[in-house]
Design a protein around this motif. Structure first.
Motif, PDB file in Angstrom:
ATOM      1  N   GLY A 144     -32.210  32.413 -11.352  1.00 20.30           N
ATOM      2  CA  GLY A 144     -31.491  33.315 -12.254  1.00 20.30           C
ATOM      3  C   GLY A 144     -30.016  32.974 -12.334  1.00 20.30           C
ATOM      4  N   ALA A 145     -29.412  33.366 -13.455  1.00 22.87           N
ATOM      5  CA  ALA A 145     -27.967  33.214 -13.646  1.00 22.87           C
ATOM      6  C   ALA A 145     -27.386  34.608 -13.774  1.00 22.87           C
ATOM      7  N   THR A 146     -26.232  34.809 -13.174  1.00 21.13           N
ATOM      8  CA  THR A 146     -25.632  36.142 -13.286  1.00 21.13           C
ATOM      9  C   THR A 146     -24.135  36.073 -13.490  1.00 21.13           C
ATOM     10  N   SER A 147     -23.644  37.003 -14.295  1.00 23.14           N
ATOM     11  CA  SER A 147     -22.199  37.200 -14.363  1.00 23.14           C
ATOM     12  C   SER A 147     -21.840  38.381 -13.461  1.00 23.14           C
ATOM     13  N   GLY A 148     -22.798  38.832 -12.683  1.00 22.59           N
ATOM     14  CA  GLY A 148     -22.470  39.818 -11.652  1.00 22.59           C
ATOM     15  C   GLY A 148     -23.531  40.875 -11.415  1.00 22.59           C
ATOM     16  N   ASP A 149     -24.200  41.353 -12.439  1.00 24.12           N
ATOM     17  CA  ASP A 149     -25.113  42.487 -12.243  1.00 24.12           C
ATOM     18  C   ASP A 149     -26.583  42.088 -12.162  1.00 24.12           C
ATOM     19  N   THR A 150     -27.011  41.160 -13.004  1.00 23.73           N
ATOM     20  CA  THR A 150     -28.415  40.738 -12.955  1.00 23.73           C
ATOM     21  C   THR A 150     -28.768  40.240 -11.555  1.00 23.73           C
ATOM     22  N   GLY A 151     -27.835  39.519 -10.933  1.00 23.57           N
ATOM     23  CA  GLY A 151     -28.119  38.880  -9.645  1.00 23.57           C
ATOM     24  C   GLY A 151     -28.542  39.884  -8.586  1.00 23.57           C
ATOM     25  N   SER A 152     -27.716  40.911  -8.376  1.00 23.79           N
ATOM     26  CA  SER A 152     -28.068  41.864  -7.304  1.00 23.79           C
ATOM     27  C   SER A 152     -29.314  42.648  -7.685  1.00 23.79           C
TER      28      SER A 152
ATOM     29  N   ASN B 258     -18.682  28.550 -15.200  1.00 30.74           N
ATOM     30  CA  ASN B 258     -18.723  29.918 -15.700  1.00 30.74           C
ATOM     31  C   ASN B 258     -20.177  30.375 -15.899  1.00 30.74           C
ATOM     32  N   PHE B 259     -20.351  31.588 -16.411  1.00 29.68           N
ATOM     33  CA  PHE B 259     -21.716  32.093 -16.570  1.00 29.68           C
ATOM     34  C   PHE B 259     -22.531  31.206 -17.510  1.00 29.68           C
ATOM     35  N   ASP B 260     -21.920  30.743 -18.587  1.00 27.45           N
ATOM     36  CA  ASP B 260     -22.680  29.899 -19.528  1.00 27.45           C
ATOM     37  C   ASP B 260     -23.225  28.662 -18.819  1.00 27.45           C
TER      38      ASP B 260
ATOM     39  N   VAL C 279     -35.693  35.503 -14.482  1.00 23.27           N
ATOM     40  CA  VAL C 279     -35.474  36.954 -14.400  1.00 23.27           C
ATOM     41  C   VAL C 279     -34.364  37.417 -15.339  1.00 23.27           C
ATOM     42  N   ASN C 280     -33.739  36.463 -16.002  1.00 21.89           N
ATOM     43  CA  ASN C 280     -32.752  36.860 -17.010  1.00 21.89           C
ATOM     44  C   ASN C 280     -33.481  37.447 -18.215  1.00 21.89           C
ATOM     45  N   SER C 281     -32.691  37.937 -19.160  1.00 20.46           N
ATOM     46  CA  SER C 281     -33.323  38.619 -20.292  1.00 20.46           C
ATOM     47  C   SER C 281     -33.987  37.640 -21.264  1.00 20.46           C
ATOM     48  N   ILE C 282     -33.971  36.363 -20.958  1.00 23.02           N
ATOM     49  CA  ILE C 282     -34.854  35.441 -21.690  1.00 23.02           C
ATOM     50  C   ILE C 282     -36.313  35.809 -21.409  1.00 23.02           C
TER      51      ILE C 282
ATOM     52  N   ALA D  19     -40.216  40.560 -20.463  1.00 21.73           N
ATOM     53  CA  ALA D  19     -40.445  41.802 -19.712  1.00 21.73           C
ATOM     54  C   ALA D  19     -39.150  42.589 -19.519  1.00 21.73           C
ATOM     55  N   ARG D  20     -38.011  41.868 -19.450  1.00 23.49           N
ATOM     56  CA  ARG D  20     -36.720  42.542 -19.325  1.00 23.49           C
ATOM     57  C   ARG D  20     -36.455  43.412 -20.558  1.00 23.49           C
ATOM     58  N   ILE D  21     -36.662  42.830 -21.720  1.00 27.94           N
ATOM     59  CA  ILE D  21     -36.379  43.559 -22.965  1.00 27.94           C
ATOM     60  C   ILE D  21     -37.319  44.762 -23.075  1.00 27.94           C
TER      61      ILE D  21
ATOM     62  N   GLY E  33     -23.261  41.233 -24.069  1.00 28.58           N
ATOM     63  CA  GLY E  33     -22.932  39.881 -23.628  1.00 28.58           C
ATOM     64  C   GLY E  33     -24.043  38.923 -24.014  1.00 28.58           C
ATOM     65  N   ASN E  34     -25.189  39.081 -23.351  1.00 32.10           N
ATOM     66  CA  ASN E  34     -26.316  38.180 -23.613  1.00 32.10           C
ATOM     67  C   ASN E  34     -27.225  38.723 -24.717  1.00 32.10           C
ATOM     68  N   PHE E  35     -26.829  39.849 -25.317  1.00 31.79           N
ATOM     69  CA  PHE E  35     -27.514  40.452 -26.462  1.00 31.79           C
ATOM     70  C   PHE E  35     -28.909  40.974 -26.100  1.00 31.79           C
TER      71      PHE E  35
ATOM     72  N   PRO F 293     -16.107  41.501 -16.303  1.00 30.88           N
ATOM     73  CA  PRO F 293     -16.617  40.157 -16.030  1.00 30.88           C
ATOM     74  C   PRO F 293     -18.097  39.976 -16.367  1.00 30.88           C
ATOM     75  N   SER F 294     -18.861  41.052 -16.339  1.00 27.57           N
ATOM     76  CA  SER F 294     -20.291  40.901 -16.615  1.00 27.57           C
ATOM     77  C   SER F 294     -20.532  40.487 -18.061  1.00 27.57           C
ATOM     78  N   MET F 295     -19.549  40.718 -18.905  1.00 30.94           N
ATOM     79  CA  MET F 295     -19.682  40.323 -20.316  1.00 30.94           C
ATOM     80  C   MET F 295     -18.890  39.055 -20.636  1.00 30.94           C
ATOM     81  N   ASP F 296     -18.497  38.320 -19.596  1.00 29.73           N
ATOM     82  CA  ASP F 296     -17.845  37.027 -19.839  1.00 29.73           C
ATOM     83  C   ASP F 296     -18.929  35.997 -20.120  1.00 29.73           C
ATOM     84  N   ILE F 297     -19.431  36.074 -21.328  1.00 29.77           N
ATOM     85  CA  ILE F 297     -20.569  35.260 -21.774  1.00 29.77           C
ATOM     86  C   ILE F 297     -20.228  34.762 -23.172  1.00 29.77           C
ATOM     87  N   MET F 298     -20.508  33.515 -23.444  1.00 27.92           N
ATOM     88  CA  MET F 298     -20.278  33.029 -24.802  1.00 27.92           C
ATOM     89  C   MET F 298     -21.616  32.854 -25.512  1.00 27.92           C
TER      90      MET F 298
HETATM   91  N1  LIG Z   1     -24.334  40.409 -17.575  1.00 29.62           N
HETATM   92  C1  LIG Z   1     -25.407  39.729 -16.958  1.00 29.62           C
HETATM   93  C2  LIG Z   1     -25.573  38.335 -17.462  1.00 29.62           C
HETATM   94  C3  LIG Z   1     -27.004  37.932 -17.472  1.00 29.62           C
HETATM   95  O1  LIG Z   1     -27.644  38.609 -18.480  1.00 29.62           O
HETATM   96  P1  LIG Z   1     -29.197  38.877 -18.535  1.00 29.62           P
HETATM   97  O2  LIG Z   1     -29.300  40.284 -18.995  1.00 29.62           O
HETATM   98  O3  LIG Z   1     -29.731  37.891 -19.470  1.00 29.62           O
HETATM   99  O4  LIG Z   1     -29.788  38.702 -17.173  1.00 29.62           O
HETATM  100  C4  LIG Z   1     -25.198  39.811 -15.462  1.00 29.62           C
HETATM  101  O5  LIG Z   1     -24.568  40.755 -15.035  1.00 29.62           O
HETATM  102  O6  LIG Z   1     -25.630  38.981 -14.714  1.00 29.62           O
END
Ligand SMILES: N[C@@H](CCOP(=O)(O)O)C(=O)O
Ligand code: PLP
Length: 464
Positions: free
Chosen positions: A138-146, A193-195, A220-223, A226-228, A256-258, A307-312
């Protein structure tokens, strides 16, 4: 229920296989071939259900029989039983017809718990049934990870590797991840960075040699659809509380990641009368530039107080584009290949005008974010986190009709972002009881260069 890829070349899969995959083999994202749609009478029938009762009704059609109904109901009930508020996603009123929906009562204090507590249980269910082990990347900008770590760490069937951008997440966010010392949890601080982290996840699906064919790779990211799916539920929950289906509701979503706002778009497609979906971005505003000027163009990613929305590059934007291009996978594959080269997408004017009838957007820089935290606190003594503040500002700037209630998704608890709260001249709130000793807990993480090979090498060595 079958799921198809946005790029048209991967096989259609059922829910179980979509959950266990994440990204489609053609690089696209899975979406339902056809959305389940509820009648007005069915939606009326959802009124008064508990959060988990409602979640069961919304989620069941997506799961499409891959789990027995009673088992699914039990998994969902268990998922939301430990949330720290009996309403699970309570609404708080800020002003006439203006609300926030608090999505931070889960174990890691952000909206990610809604989907990742469920996803962890679903993964464990299917992996146990198949007697398989998986590697979660998984990739996280802070919240998905934990939230992912908290949702999956108890499973004997997974090893979980979470990449965060080194020094770019808040200290509370970092510690929520790095102080989990379980043997199957690995935190990687990537010098990027997150990207960059998200690109490594996506590239890993195309190059799975590092797993030697022995393990399944799961996203486990929103790709991961099941997350959506899980995030659709709270749109129904809020709208029903405010009078839907007989009253339309609008939503403002810090984005951020829409993924979160895309869940609202899906809820609307399922019959919920949503009038407006308002995107709020920080100064990493690629989505605002798309919705305001039809220009989805990559720029350099900046570090902000949200920072959680520092996503391009917003992964789920591809799912919206797929619908906007009449679900033509071939056209999407070409569009996305063009984006990889030019870093820019602008779409046909008539398609863009059509999306504008539902979506609007606003961006906020750090000063505006802090000013909104202060303004709302002075008006109501309610403390917003910086991401939610961006949503509230967007709601106030973009709401088309004051007669329609607007709900801003409060995506995180302010305690995770003390810098923004202090910048607003307010006292940072105390950590909740279960995190009280967070700052004295032992941390474990590995710093790695921004390199696919380095990450694969680390995972291969760790699993050996
Ligand atoms: N803001 C998210 C970034 C990852 O987004 P995701 O919803 O696709 O997992 C984060 O906090 O990690
Ligand atoms: C606190 C918070 N708010 C908003 C967002 C944006 O949500 P999304 O990426 O689904 O657009 C994120 C991260 O994704 C987040 O962690």
């Amino acid at each position: 229920m079958k799921y198809i890829s946005t790029r048209g070349a991967a096989p259609a899969l059922d829910f179980e296989n979509v959950l266990l995959a994440g990204l489609a083999s053609d690089g696209g994202l899975y979406v339902p071939e056809q959305l389940p749609r509820f009648t007005t009478e069915q939606i009326v029938g959802f009124s008064g259900l508990s959060y988990s009762g409602l979640a069961y009704e919304i989620i069941r059609p997506f799961v499409g029989g891959t789990i027995e109904d009673e088992q699914l109901r039990a998994i969902i009930e268990d998922t939301y039983a430990d949330f720290n508020h009996s309403a699970v996603a309570p609404l708080t009123q800020l002003d006439t017809n203006e609300w926030v929906m608090e999505l931070f009562h889960g174990p890691t204090l952000a909206f990610k718990d809604f989907a990742l507590q469920l996803l962890g249980r679903l993964l464990d269910h299917f992996l146990t049934k198949r007697d398989e082990r998986a590697v979660i990347l998984g990739a996280t900008s802070g919240d998905t990870g934990s939230a992912a770590i908290e949702g999956c760490r108890h499973s004997d069937h997974v090893d979980i590797f979470i990449m965060h951008p080194h020094n770019r997440v808040s200290e509370v966010q970092r510690r929520q991840m790095t102080t989990v010392l379980s043997d199957n949890v690995h935190n990687l601080a990537i010098e990027g960075n997150f990207d960059d982290c998200q690109a490594i996840v996506k590239a890993s699906f195309a190059e799975q040699g590092f797993l030697n064919g022995e393990r399944r790779l799961v996203a486990v990211n929103s790709i991961n659809w099941a997350r959506i799916m899980a995030q659709v539920v709270y749109y129904f929950h809020a709208a029903l509380s405010l009078g839907s289906p007989f009253r339309p509701v609008s939503f403002a979503v810090p984005t951020g990641n829409f993924g979160d706002i895309f869940a609202g778009y899906i809820a609307r497609g399922m019959g919920l009368p949503i009038q407006q979906l308002i995107v709020g971005t920080n100064r990493n505003d690629i989505l605002h530039r798309f919705f305001s000027a039809n220009s989805y163009r990559k720029e350099s990613l900046g570090h902000t107080l949200s920072p959680s929305m520092d996503i391009m590059v917003s992964s789920n934007f591809e799912r919206l584009l797929f619908d906007l291009h009449d679900r033509d996978g071939k056209a999407m594959a070409e569009l996305m290949a063009g984006f990889d080269v030019s870093g820019e997408i602008s779409i046909d004017e008539s398609r863009w005008q059509s999306v504008k009838t539902l979506f609007d957007s606003q961006c906020a820089n750090d000063d505006e974010t802090v000013a909104t935290i202060r303004q709302v606190f002075d008006q109501t003594e309610y403390l917003l986190d910086p991401h939610t503040a961006i949503g509230v500002k967007a709601a106030r700037d973009c709401l088309a009709s004051r007669e329609v209630p607007v709900v801003t998704l409060a995506t995180a608890h302010p305690v995770k972002f003390p810098d923004a709260i202090l910048a607003a001249g307010l006292d940072a709130p105390a950590l909740p009881h279960h995190l009280q000793d967070l700052h004295s807990r032992e941390e474990r993480m590995t710093v790695l260069p921004n390199s696919l090979a380095a990450v694969h090498e680390f995972i291969a060595t760790t699993l050996r």
